[in-house]
Design an enzyme around this catalytic site. Structure first.
Site, PDB file in Angstrom:
ATOM      1  N   ASP A  98       0.825  -1.206   0.000  1.00  0.00           N
ATOM      2  CA  ASP A  98       0.000   0.000   0.000  1.00  0.00           C
ATOM      3  C   ASP A  98       0.863   1.262   0.000  1.00  0.00           C
ATOM      4  O   ASP A  98       2.095   1.196   0.079  1.00  0.00           O
ATOM      5  CB  ASP A  98      -0.914   0.015   1.229  1.00  0.00           C
ATOM      6  CG  ASP A  98      -1.830  -1.192   1.292  1.00  0.00           C
ATOM      7  OD1 ASP A  98      -2.035  -1.820   0.237  1.00  0.00           O
ATOM      8  OD2 ASP A  98      -2.319  -1.515   2.390  1.00  0.00           O
ATOM      9  N   TYR A 154       5.646 -10.294   6.372  1.00  0.00           N
ATOM     10  CA  TYR A 154       5.673  -8.856   6.606  1.00  0.00           C
ATOM     11  C   TYR A 154       6.154  -8.590   8.024  1.00  0.00           C
ATOM     12  O   TYR A 154       5.984  -9.419   8.924  1.00  0.00           O
ATOM     13  CB  TYR A 154       4.279  -8.259   6.431  1.00  0.00           C
ATOM     14  CG  TYR A 154       3.845  -8.061   4.989  1.00  0.00           C
ATOM     15  CD1 TYR A 154       3.974  -6.816   4.366  1.00  0.00           C
ATOM     16  CD2 TYR A 154       3.298  -9.110   4.258  1.00  0.00           C
ATOM     17  CE1 TYR A 154       3.566  -6.631   3.058  1.00  0.00           C
ATOM     18  CE2 TYR A 154       2.886  -8.937   2.946  1.00  0.00           C
ATOM     19  CZ  TYR A 154       3.020  -7.687   2.350  1.00  0.00           C
ATOM     20  OH  TYR A 154       2.624  -7.507   1.047  1.00  0.00           O
TER      21      TYR A 154
END
Length: 488
Positions: A98, A154
Site C-alpha cells: 500500500d 511482513y
C-alpha cells in the site's frame, strides 16, 4: 492442536519447458549489433515506500512499479514497442504494498533482455536511491512471481511505548487528570492534535515551528484548543462547568507559557533537548518495559490471528460472504526488540499465504488497542466472526514493510535444473538497505511527526465504540464508526 494449512490453488507448471529462450531480439542495424534473446527472470529488489502511492502501477500516481518499468526500458531490458504494456513482457509481482509501505524482499518476474552483462548496474543507475535492485535469477517459462509465491512475510515495527497503557492516553483521560496529582497537561496539546485540530495536526506552520513541535499551540490555535476543552467539560459537568472551564483555560495557559519559556531558555543555552511530538516525557516514570510477561501477553493476542479465519473486518470493500475474505495466517509473533535512533520497537513478524488491503495494519491496530486495555481480548475472536461487523482501528502505514516472499513449491520442483528463487544470496545487501533506508525512515518519522503517538490518542470508545463490544457481548450492526474514514 496442529493447524491444518489449506491447499492453495497450485498454478500449472510446465513439465517440459525449462528455459525461456522464446524470443529473439534482432538488433541488427547498419553497424551490425549482436542478437539477444529475451529470458524469463525473477528480479529481487527493495524500496522505501515514502513518497510513493504503493507498489502497483496506477495512472496519474507515482508508484514503485511505474519507476521500475521505466528503468527497465532505459536499461534496454524492454523494447520501445512494449514500453508501458507490461502484459507483453509477462509482468507479475509477488506482493502489492500500500501507500507508504516499504519492502526489503520484493520479487517481480517477466521476459526481459538481460544482455549485455551489467543489467543490475544499469537498472540501479536509472532508479532513485530508495529503490535498489539486488539481482535476478533465471526461471522457467511458466514462472509467475504472484502465482508461484507460497507465502509472504511482513514486519511491523511498533514502538514499545505504544503498548504502554499510560503512554499518550486518550483525550478523556488527559482531561480527567487536570487538577489531580497525576496531571497530564503536558500531553494535553498532543492529545488535541489527535483530534486533528486545524494548524496543530499534520503540516506545521513555519512561523511557530519551535512551539508547535512541543505541542504548544499558537495564540489562535490555543483559542481553538481552549474552546474544545470547554465544550468537553460542558458535556460532562452539567451545571457546574463555569469554574471548571476557567480553571482548565488558566491551567493550559500557564503550562503553555511555562513550557514556552523553557524552550526559549534551552535555545539560548544552545541545548538540543527539544522534545519531539513522538516523545512522551511521562514515560520515564511509567516503569513499563517489554519484559517476559508483556511479551507473553502480546504473543498470545497475536496468536488469535493464526490459522484460517474470515478477515472481512480487517480490510475494506470486501464483504463477509466473499470467499476472498478467508485468509490463512501461518504465524504471528513479536519476540524481538530493535532500537533505532533511540526508540525501542517491537518487531512483529507475520507470515501468511496472502493479505488483503490494510489487513496487517488493522490486525496490529486491534492488538495494540487490547494491549492498552482499550478493548477486551475477547473482542478479537468476535472480530473474526462472519456475521459480525466491527470498525477496527488501522495502525499507521510507516511501520510496515514486506520482508520476504517464499517460493517453496517451485524450488522443490525445479531444484535439479534451476537456481533457488530466494533472498539468500542477497541477505547482506538487503540488511544494509533495510537499516539505511527503511528502519531509519520509520524512526525519523516518529521523531519528527510522532505518527504513532498521535494515532494512540484516537484509540478510545468515542472514535471506536465497537471496541467495547466484548464487555457486554453485544454485537455491532455495522453502523458504528462508519462516519470515520481512516487515511491510507
Amino acid at each position: 492442536m496442529e493447524i491444518q494449512e489449506p491447499d492453495p490453488k497450485r498454478p500449472k507448471m510446465s513439465q517440459t519447458t525449462t528455459t525461456s529462450d522464446d524470443e529473439d531480439c534482432d538488433t541488427t542495424t547498419a553497424t551490425k549489433k549482436p542478437r539477444y534473446k529475451r529470458r524469463k527472470i525473477a528480479i529481487f529488489f527493495a524500496y522505501c515506500g515514502v513518497g510513493y502511492q504503493g507498489m502497483q502501477k496506477n495512472p496519474g500516481a507515482k508508484t514503485i512499479e511505474g519507476d521500475l518499468e521505466e528503468a527497465l526500458f532505459f536499461s534496454g531490458a524492454v523494447p520501445e514497442q512494449d514500453r508501458g504494456h507490461p502484459k507483453r513482457f509477462d509482468w507479475a509481482r509477488s506482493a502489492r504494498t500500500d501507500k507508504g509501505v516499504s519492502a526489503v524482499g520484493q520479487v517481480v518476474s517477466g521476459r526481459f533482455y538481460i544482455d549485455p552483462p551489467g543489467l543490475v548496474e544499469r537498472l540501479n543507475s536509472n532508479l532513485p536511491p530508495q529503490i535498489r535492485i539486488f539481482g535476478f535469477k533465471r526461471v522457467t517459462a511458466s514462472f509467475n512471481a504472484k502465482k508461484f509465491c507460497d507465502r509472504r512475510r511482513y514486519v511491523y515495527l511498533i514502538p514499545v511505548f505504544a503498548l504502554d497503557p499510560s503512554s499518550h492516553p486518550d483525550r478523556e483521560s488527559v482531561l480527567a487528570s487536570v487538577g489531580s496529582e497525576n496531571e497530564l497537561v503536558k500531553c494535553l496539546e498532543c492529545s488535541e492534535r489527535g483530534r486533528k485540530v486545524v494548524g496543530i495536526m499534520g503540516k506545521r506552520k513555519g512561523e511557530s515551528k519551535n512551539i508547535v513541535q512541543l505541542g504548544i499551540p499558537s495564540n489562535d490555535e490555543a483559542a481553538i484548543v481552549n474552546s474544545e476543552v470547554q465544550e468537553e467539560i460542558k458535556a460532562t459537568s452539567n451545571n457546574n462547568n463555569i469554574d471548571a472551564n476557567n480553571s482548565i483555560s488558566e491551567t493550559i495557559k500557564e503550562e503553555a507559557a511555562k513550557l514556552s519559556s523553557e524552550v526559549d531558555a534551552e535555545i539560548i543555552n544552545g541545548e538540543n533537548s527539544i522534545s519531539e511530538p513522538g516523545e512522551n516525557k511521562l514515560e520515564k516514570g511509567s516503569g513499563f518495559c517489554y519484559g517476559d510477561k508483556e511479551r507473553e501477553r502480546f504473543n498470545r493476542i497475536l496468536g488469535h490471528y493464526v490459522g484460517t479465519h474470515n478477515f472481512h473486518n480487517f480490510t475494506t470493500r470486501i464483504k463477509a460472504e466473499d470467499p476472498s475474505a478467508q485468509r490463512f495466517i501461518v504465524s504471528f509473533d513479536g519476540n524481538t526488540i530493535v532500537t533505532v535512533e533511540g526508540i525501542e520497537f517491537v518487531k512483529c513478524e507475520v507470515v501468511g499465504q496472502s493479505f488483503m488491503l490494510h489487513q496487517i495494519r488493522k490486525m496490529i491496530g486491534l492488538a495494540v488497542a487490547i494491549m492498552r486495555n482499550v478493548a477486551p481480548e475477547s473482542l478479537l475472536e468476535t472480530a473474526l466472526l462472519k456475521d459480525v461487523n466491527i470498525n477496527v482501528p488501522t495502525a499507521p502505514e510507516v511501520g510496515l514493510y514486506l520482508d520476504e516472499c517464499f517460493f517453496s513449491s517451485y524450488n522443490k520442483k525445479w531444484r535439479d535444473s534451476h537456481e533457488e528463487v530466494s533472498m539468500k544470496a542477497y541477505a547482506e545487501e538487503a540488511e544494509e538497505f533495510k537499516m539505511k533506508h527503511v528502519y531509519s525512515h520509520i524512526a525519523a518519522t516518529e521523531h519528527k511527526e510522532g505518527v504513532v503517538a498521535l494515532w494512540l490518542h484516537s484509540l478510545n470508545h468515542r472514535n471506536y465504540p465497537d471496541l467495547c463490544i466484548g464487555d457486554n457481548g453485544a454485537a455491532s450492526d455495522g453502523k458504528n464508526g462508519e462516519e470515520e474514514t481512516m487515511a491510507d
